[in-house]
Design a protein around this motif. Structure first.
Motif, short mmCIF file in Angstrom:
data_model
loop_
_atom_site.label_atom_id
_atom_site.label_comp_id
_atom_site.label_asym_id
_atom_site.label_seq_id
_atom_site.Cartn_x
_atom_site.Cartn_y
_atom_site.Cartn_z
N UNK A 160 41.60 -13.64 98.06
CA UNK A 160 42.20 -14.41 99.14
C UNK A 160 41.18 -14.59 100.24
N UNK A 161 41.00 -15.79 100.75
CA UNK A 161 41.62 -17.04 100.29
C UNK A 161 41.27 -17.36 98.85
N UNK A 162 42.09 -18.14 98.16
CA UNK A 162 41.84 -18.43 96.75
C UNK A 162 40.50 -19.12 96.55
N UNK A 163 39.82 -18.71 95.49
CA UNK A 163 38.44 -19.15 95.28
C UNK A 163 38.30 -20.66 95.11
N UNK A 164 39.37 -21.34 94.69
CA UNK A 164 39.21 -22.78 94.45
C UNK A 164 38.97 -23.56 95.73
N UNK A 165 39.18 -22.93 96.90
CA UNK A 165 38.91 -23.68 98.13
C UNK A 165 37.44 -23.59 98.57
N UNK A 166 36.63 -22.90 97.79
CA UNK A 166 35.20 -22.79 98.12
C UNK A 166 34.46 -24.13 97.98
N UNK A 167 33.69 -24.46 99.00
CA UNK A 167 32.74 -25.57 98.94
C UNK A 167 31.41 -25.00 99.43
N UNK A 168 30.39 -25.08 98.62
CA UNK A 168 29.11 -24.49 99.02
C UNK A 168 28.16 -25.55 99.55
N UNK A 169 27.44 -25.20 100.61
CA UNK A 169 26.44 -26.11 101.17
C UNK A 169 25.14 -25.36 101.43
N UNK A 170 24.05 -26.04 101.21
CA UNK A 170 22.76 -25.50 101.57
C UNK A 170 22.45 -26.01 102.99
N UNK A 171 22.29 -25.08 103.92
CA UNK A 171 22.08 -25.47 105.32
C UNK A 171 20.67 -26.05 105.50
N UNK A 172 20.51 -26.83 106.55
CA UNK A 172 19.16 -27.28 106.90
C UNK A 172 18.45 -26.09 107.56
N UNK A 173 17.11 -26.12 107.61
CA UNK A 173 16.39 -24.96 108.18
C UNK A 173 16.86 -24.67 109.61
#
Ligand code: UDP
Length: 564
Positions: free
Chosen positions: A455-468
């Motif tokens: 919890x929160x449920x894993x399907x709500x994950x959105x991954x992003x690679x940040x800028x430096x």
């Protein structure tokens, strides 16, 4: 035993004890809000339907009100001292009680000891005793007292503790070894708790849980009445203590404001008007809370001078149909450059007096301007006088919103189960990601079968690679999402970098609150070795951080869609 919603708060008022000015203030508030809490309980009960809710036994130990910690606030309740903390504790108690849990409230060391089963007079309990509470809500003062008096039980049961911590504690400051090695030690200590055990007043650090408080909600009739009764040229100044009027350069912007509006204040004074407050200001003295609300209902503008930071009053003003005008901080205030934040366990930079009002509410209700720029300031005043606004209260600050959030925490947050490994292992699914078109953004596969209880449920994950140089807090917000630290373990693997098409020449695993991250010059990928150090906050131009984001419900940022 199942928890049953309660709508009669008279027993809670008895539980709260008496005597101190602070308790009197809190009880008056709880009493006044009873009808709102009862209505909110009804609505949430309907929403939850047949959801099973266990009744928890809960101890609320309000450390800052104990004589043993000096109780500096109680004597100042009637003298313009801070009230935000008392507002929050009153509302936490009400919410827990309305949700139907078993409650004990303590505001002295003696009461704490007797509730914990520690014999009075004995310094601390040497043995591990069974703890009769499922949950303990306290603050930093209370935490210290429990550590001193619970003996070995403290270690065993610390996972049941929740720390109400207005400004938040970032992971780097929470981890003892790391804080010591890297200069993140503060007076507040390094408790090695799960950072989500710290609960803040505003949702500013997703590393912590957002607790909040409530503001009174108006019904449609009241809203219309207020809109009709506004004096378009009436301004109320934010701040109860004369010291806020010592601000340098205030003559200039107050002079401008005075050209257009009648300026009111609620500054505490003993016998004569405080010398800091100019003669053209109509000062009412410190008002009881209901009278302060009445004043806000007539006013058009609520104006902040830059202090206090992030209190309840601007939300109350906006809920009562005022426009809130505040100064932009440039450079931003932080523990590096401002006395108030010095030594607080956060690296956060504050860009205005009330960042929540600025970022989560904004125009037309909130105007953030540079007070040193007379033209900008004057233009804002003129525009505000022409702007019609409806009273507005974000859902998360209504009684129902707070009940819903605390219900979700009690239902789903369990820090007594060991956290998953920081490094790939049990949590690493076979095929965790769906690749987004631009390859810097990953979606969690809907069919991910791992950790169904997460919890929160894993399907709500959105991954992003940040800028430096960009923190995960900001990176997620940039994409209309919120950073969710509990998802870090899903991203902390070579596989995750691979899926993001990050060209790792090598991969290392270290303790660093900015990891997982990618360092451009050496094409090196870094994984996090210590789960307690997963942190949404923090940045360094050397790194592109790998950020776990999730969606959130508008007006209830603590909860993702479908995660109640
Ligand atoms: N308040 C009050 N009387 C006044 C002005 C403010 O009772 O004359 C209340 C207000 O309703 C709010 C509380 O003081 O709920 C704390 O507000 P503030 O934002 O000033 O935070 P603080 O700095 O006191 O924590």
């Amino acid at each position: 035993v199942q928890a049953v919603f309660r709508s009669n708060l008279s027993h809670l008022l008895d539980l709260m004890g008496s005597g101190k000015e602070s308790l009197i203030f809190m009880k008056k508030r709880t009493k006044r809000l009873t009808a709102q809490w009862a209505l909110a309980a009804q609505r949430l009960a309907q929403k939850l339907g047949a959801t099973q809710r266990d009744q928890k036994q809960i101890l609320v130990h309000i450390g800052f009100l104990t004589e043993e910690s000096g109780d500096v606030f109680s004597p100042r309740v009637l003298k313009g001292g801070p009230l935000g903390e008392m507002v929050q504790w009153a509302d936490i108690l009400a919410a827990l009680y309305v949700l139907g849990h078993g409650l004990r409230v303590t505001v002295s060391l003696k009461e704490l000891q007797s509730n914990l089963g520690v014999p009075p007079g004995r310094g601390s309990c040497p043995l591990t005793m069974p703890l009769p509470f499922d949950l303990i809500y306290t603050d930093y003062h209370g935490l210290q007292q429990m550590k001193q008096h619970m003996g070995l039980s403290f270690k065993k049961y610390r996972c049941r503790i929740r720390v109400i911590d207005t400004f938040g504690t970032e992971p780097a400051y929470n981890h003892e070894e790391y804080a010591t090695l890297h200069g993140y030690r503060t007076n507040w200590g390094y408790w090695n708790l799960n950072p989500k055990q710290f609960m803040t007043m505003f949702p500013h650090t997703p590393d912590n849980s957002f607790m909040g408080f409530v503001s009174e909600e108006l019904n449609e009739t009241e809203k219309q009445l207020i809109k009709g009764g506004k004096a378009s040229n009436m301004a109320v100044v934010y701040g109860k203590e004369a010291s806020i009027w010592k601000l340098q350069g205030k003559e200039k912007f107050l002079g401008i404001l005075n050209k257009y509006m009648e300026i009111h204040g609620t500054v505490y004074y003993e016998s004569q008007r405080p010398p800091e407050v100019p003669a053209f200001v109509k000062n009412h003295g410190l008002l009881p809370q209901p009278e302060f609300q009445q004043l806000l209902r007539k006013a058009k503008l609520f104006i902040g001078f830059g202090f206090p930071y992030e209190g309840p009053a601007p939300l109350e003003a906006i809920a009562n149909g005022c426009i809130f005008l505040q100064s932009r901080f440039s450079p931003p205030h932080s523990s590096l450059n401002h006395e108030f934040f010095r030594g607080k366990p956060t690296s956060r930079e504050v860009f205005s007096q009330h960042p929540y009002a600025e970022n989560f509410i904004g125009k037309p209700h909130v105007w953030t301007v540079d007070y040193n720029n007379s033209e900008e300031f004057e233009a804002a005043i003129k525009a505000i006088m022409r702007t019609q606004v409806d009273p507005y209260l974000p859902y998360e600050y209504t009684c129902e919103g707070m009940l819903e959030r605390i219900h979700a925490y009690i239902q789903h947050q369990d820090f007594c189960v060991a956290p998953g490994p920081a490094l790939p292992g049990a949590h690493t699914p076979q095929s965790p990601f769906v690749l987004a078109p631009n390859a810097t953004h990953l979606e969690w596969a809907q069919n991910a079968s791992l950790a169904p209880a997460a919890w929160p449920p894993a399907h709500s994950l959105r991954a992003w690679l940040a800028t430096p140089g960009r923190a995960c807090t900001d990176t997620c917000l940039d994409h209309g999402l919120i950073c969710e630290p509990s998802f870090f373990p899903f991203l902390n693997s070579q596989d995750a970098f691979l899926k993001l098409q990050v060209p790792c020449d090598s991969t290392e695993s270290e303790m660093n609150h900015l990891y997982p991250a990618f360092a451009q010059p050496g094409q090196e990928c870094y994984l996090q070795k210590e789960p307690l150090l997963f942190s949404c906050a923090g940045s360094n131009t050397k790194y592109r951080r790998l950020c776990p984001c999730r969606d959130f419900r508008k007006g209830q940022v603590a909860l993702c869609q479908g995660c109640l």
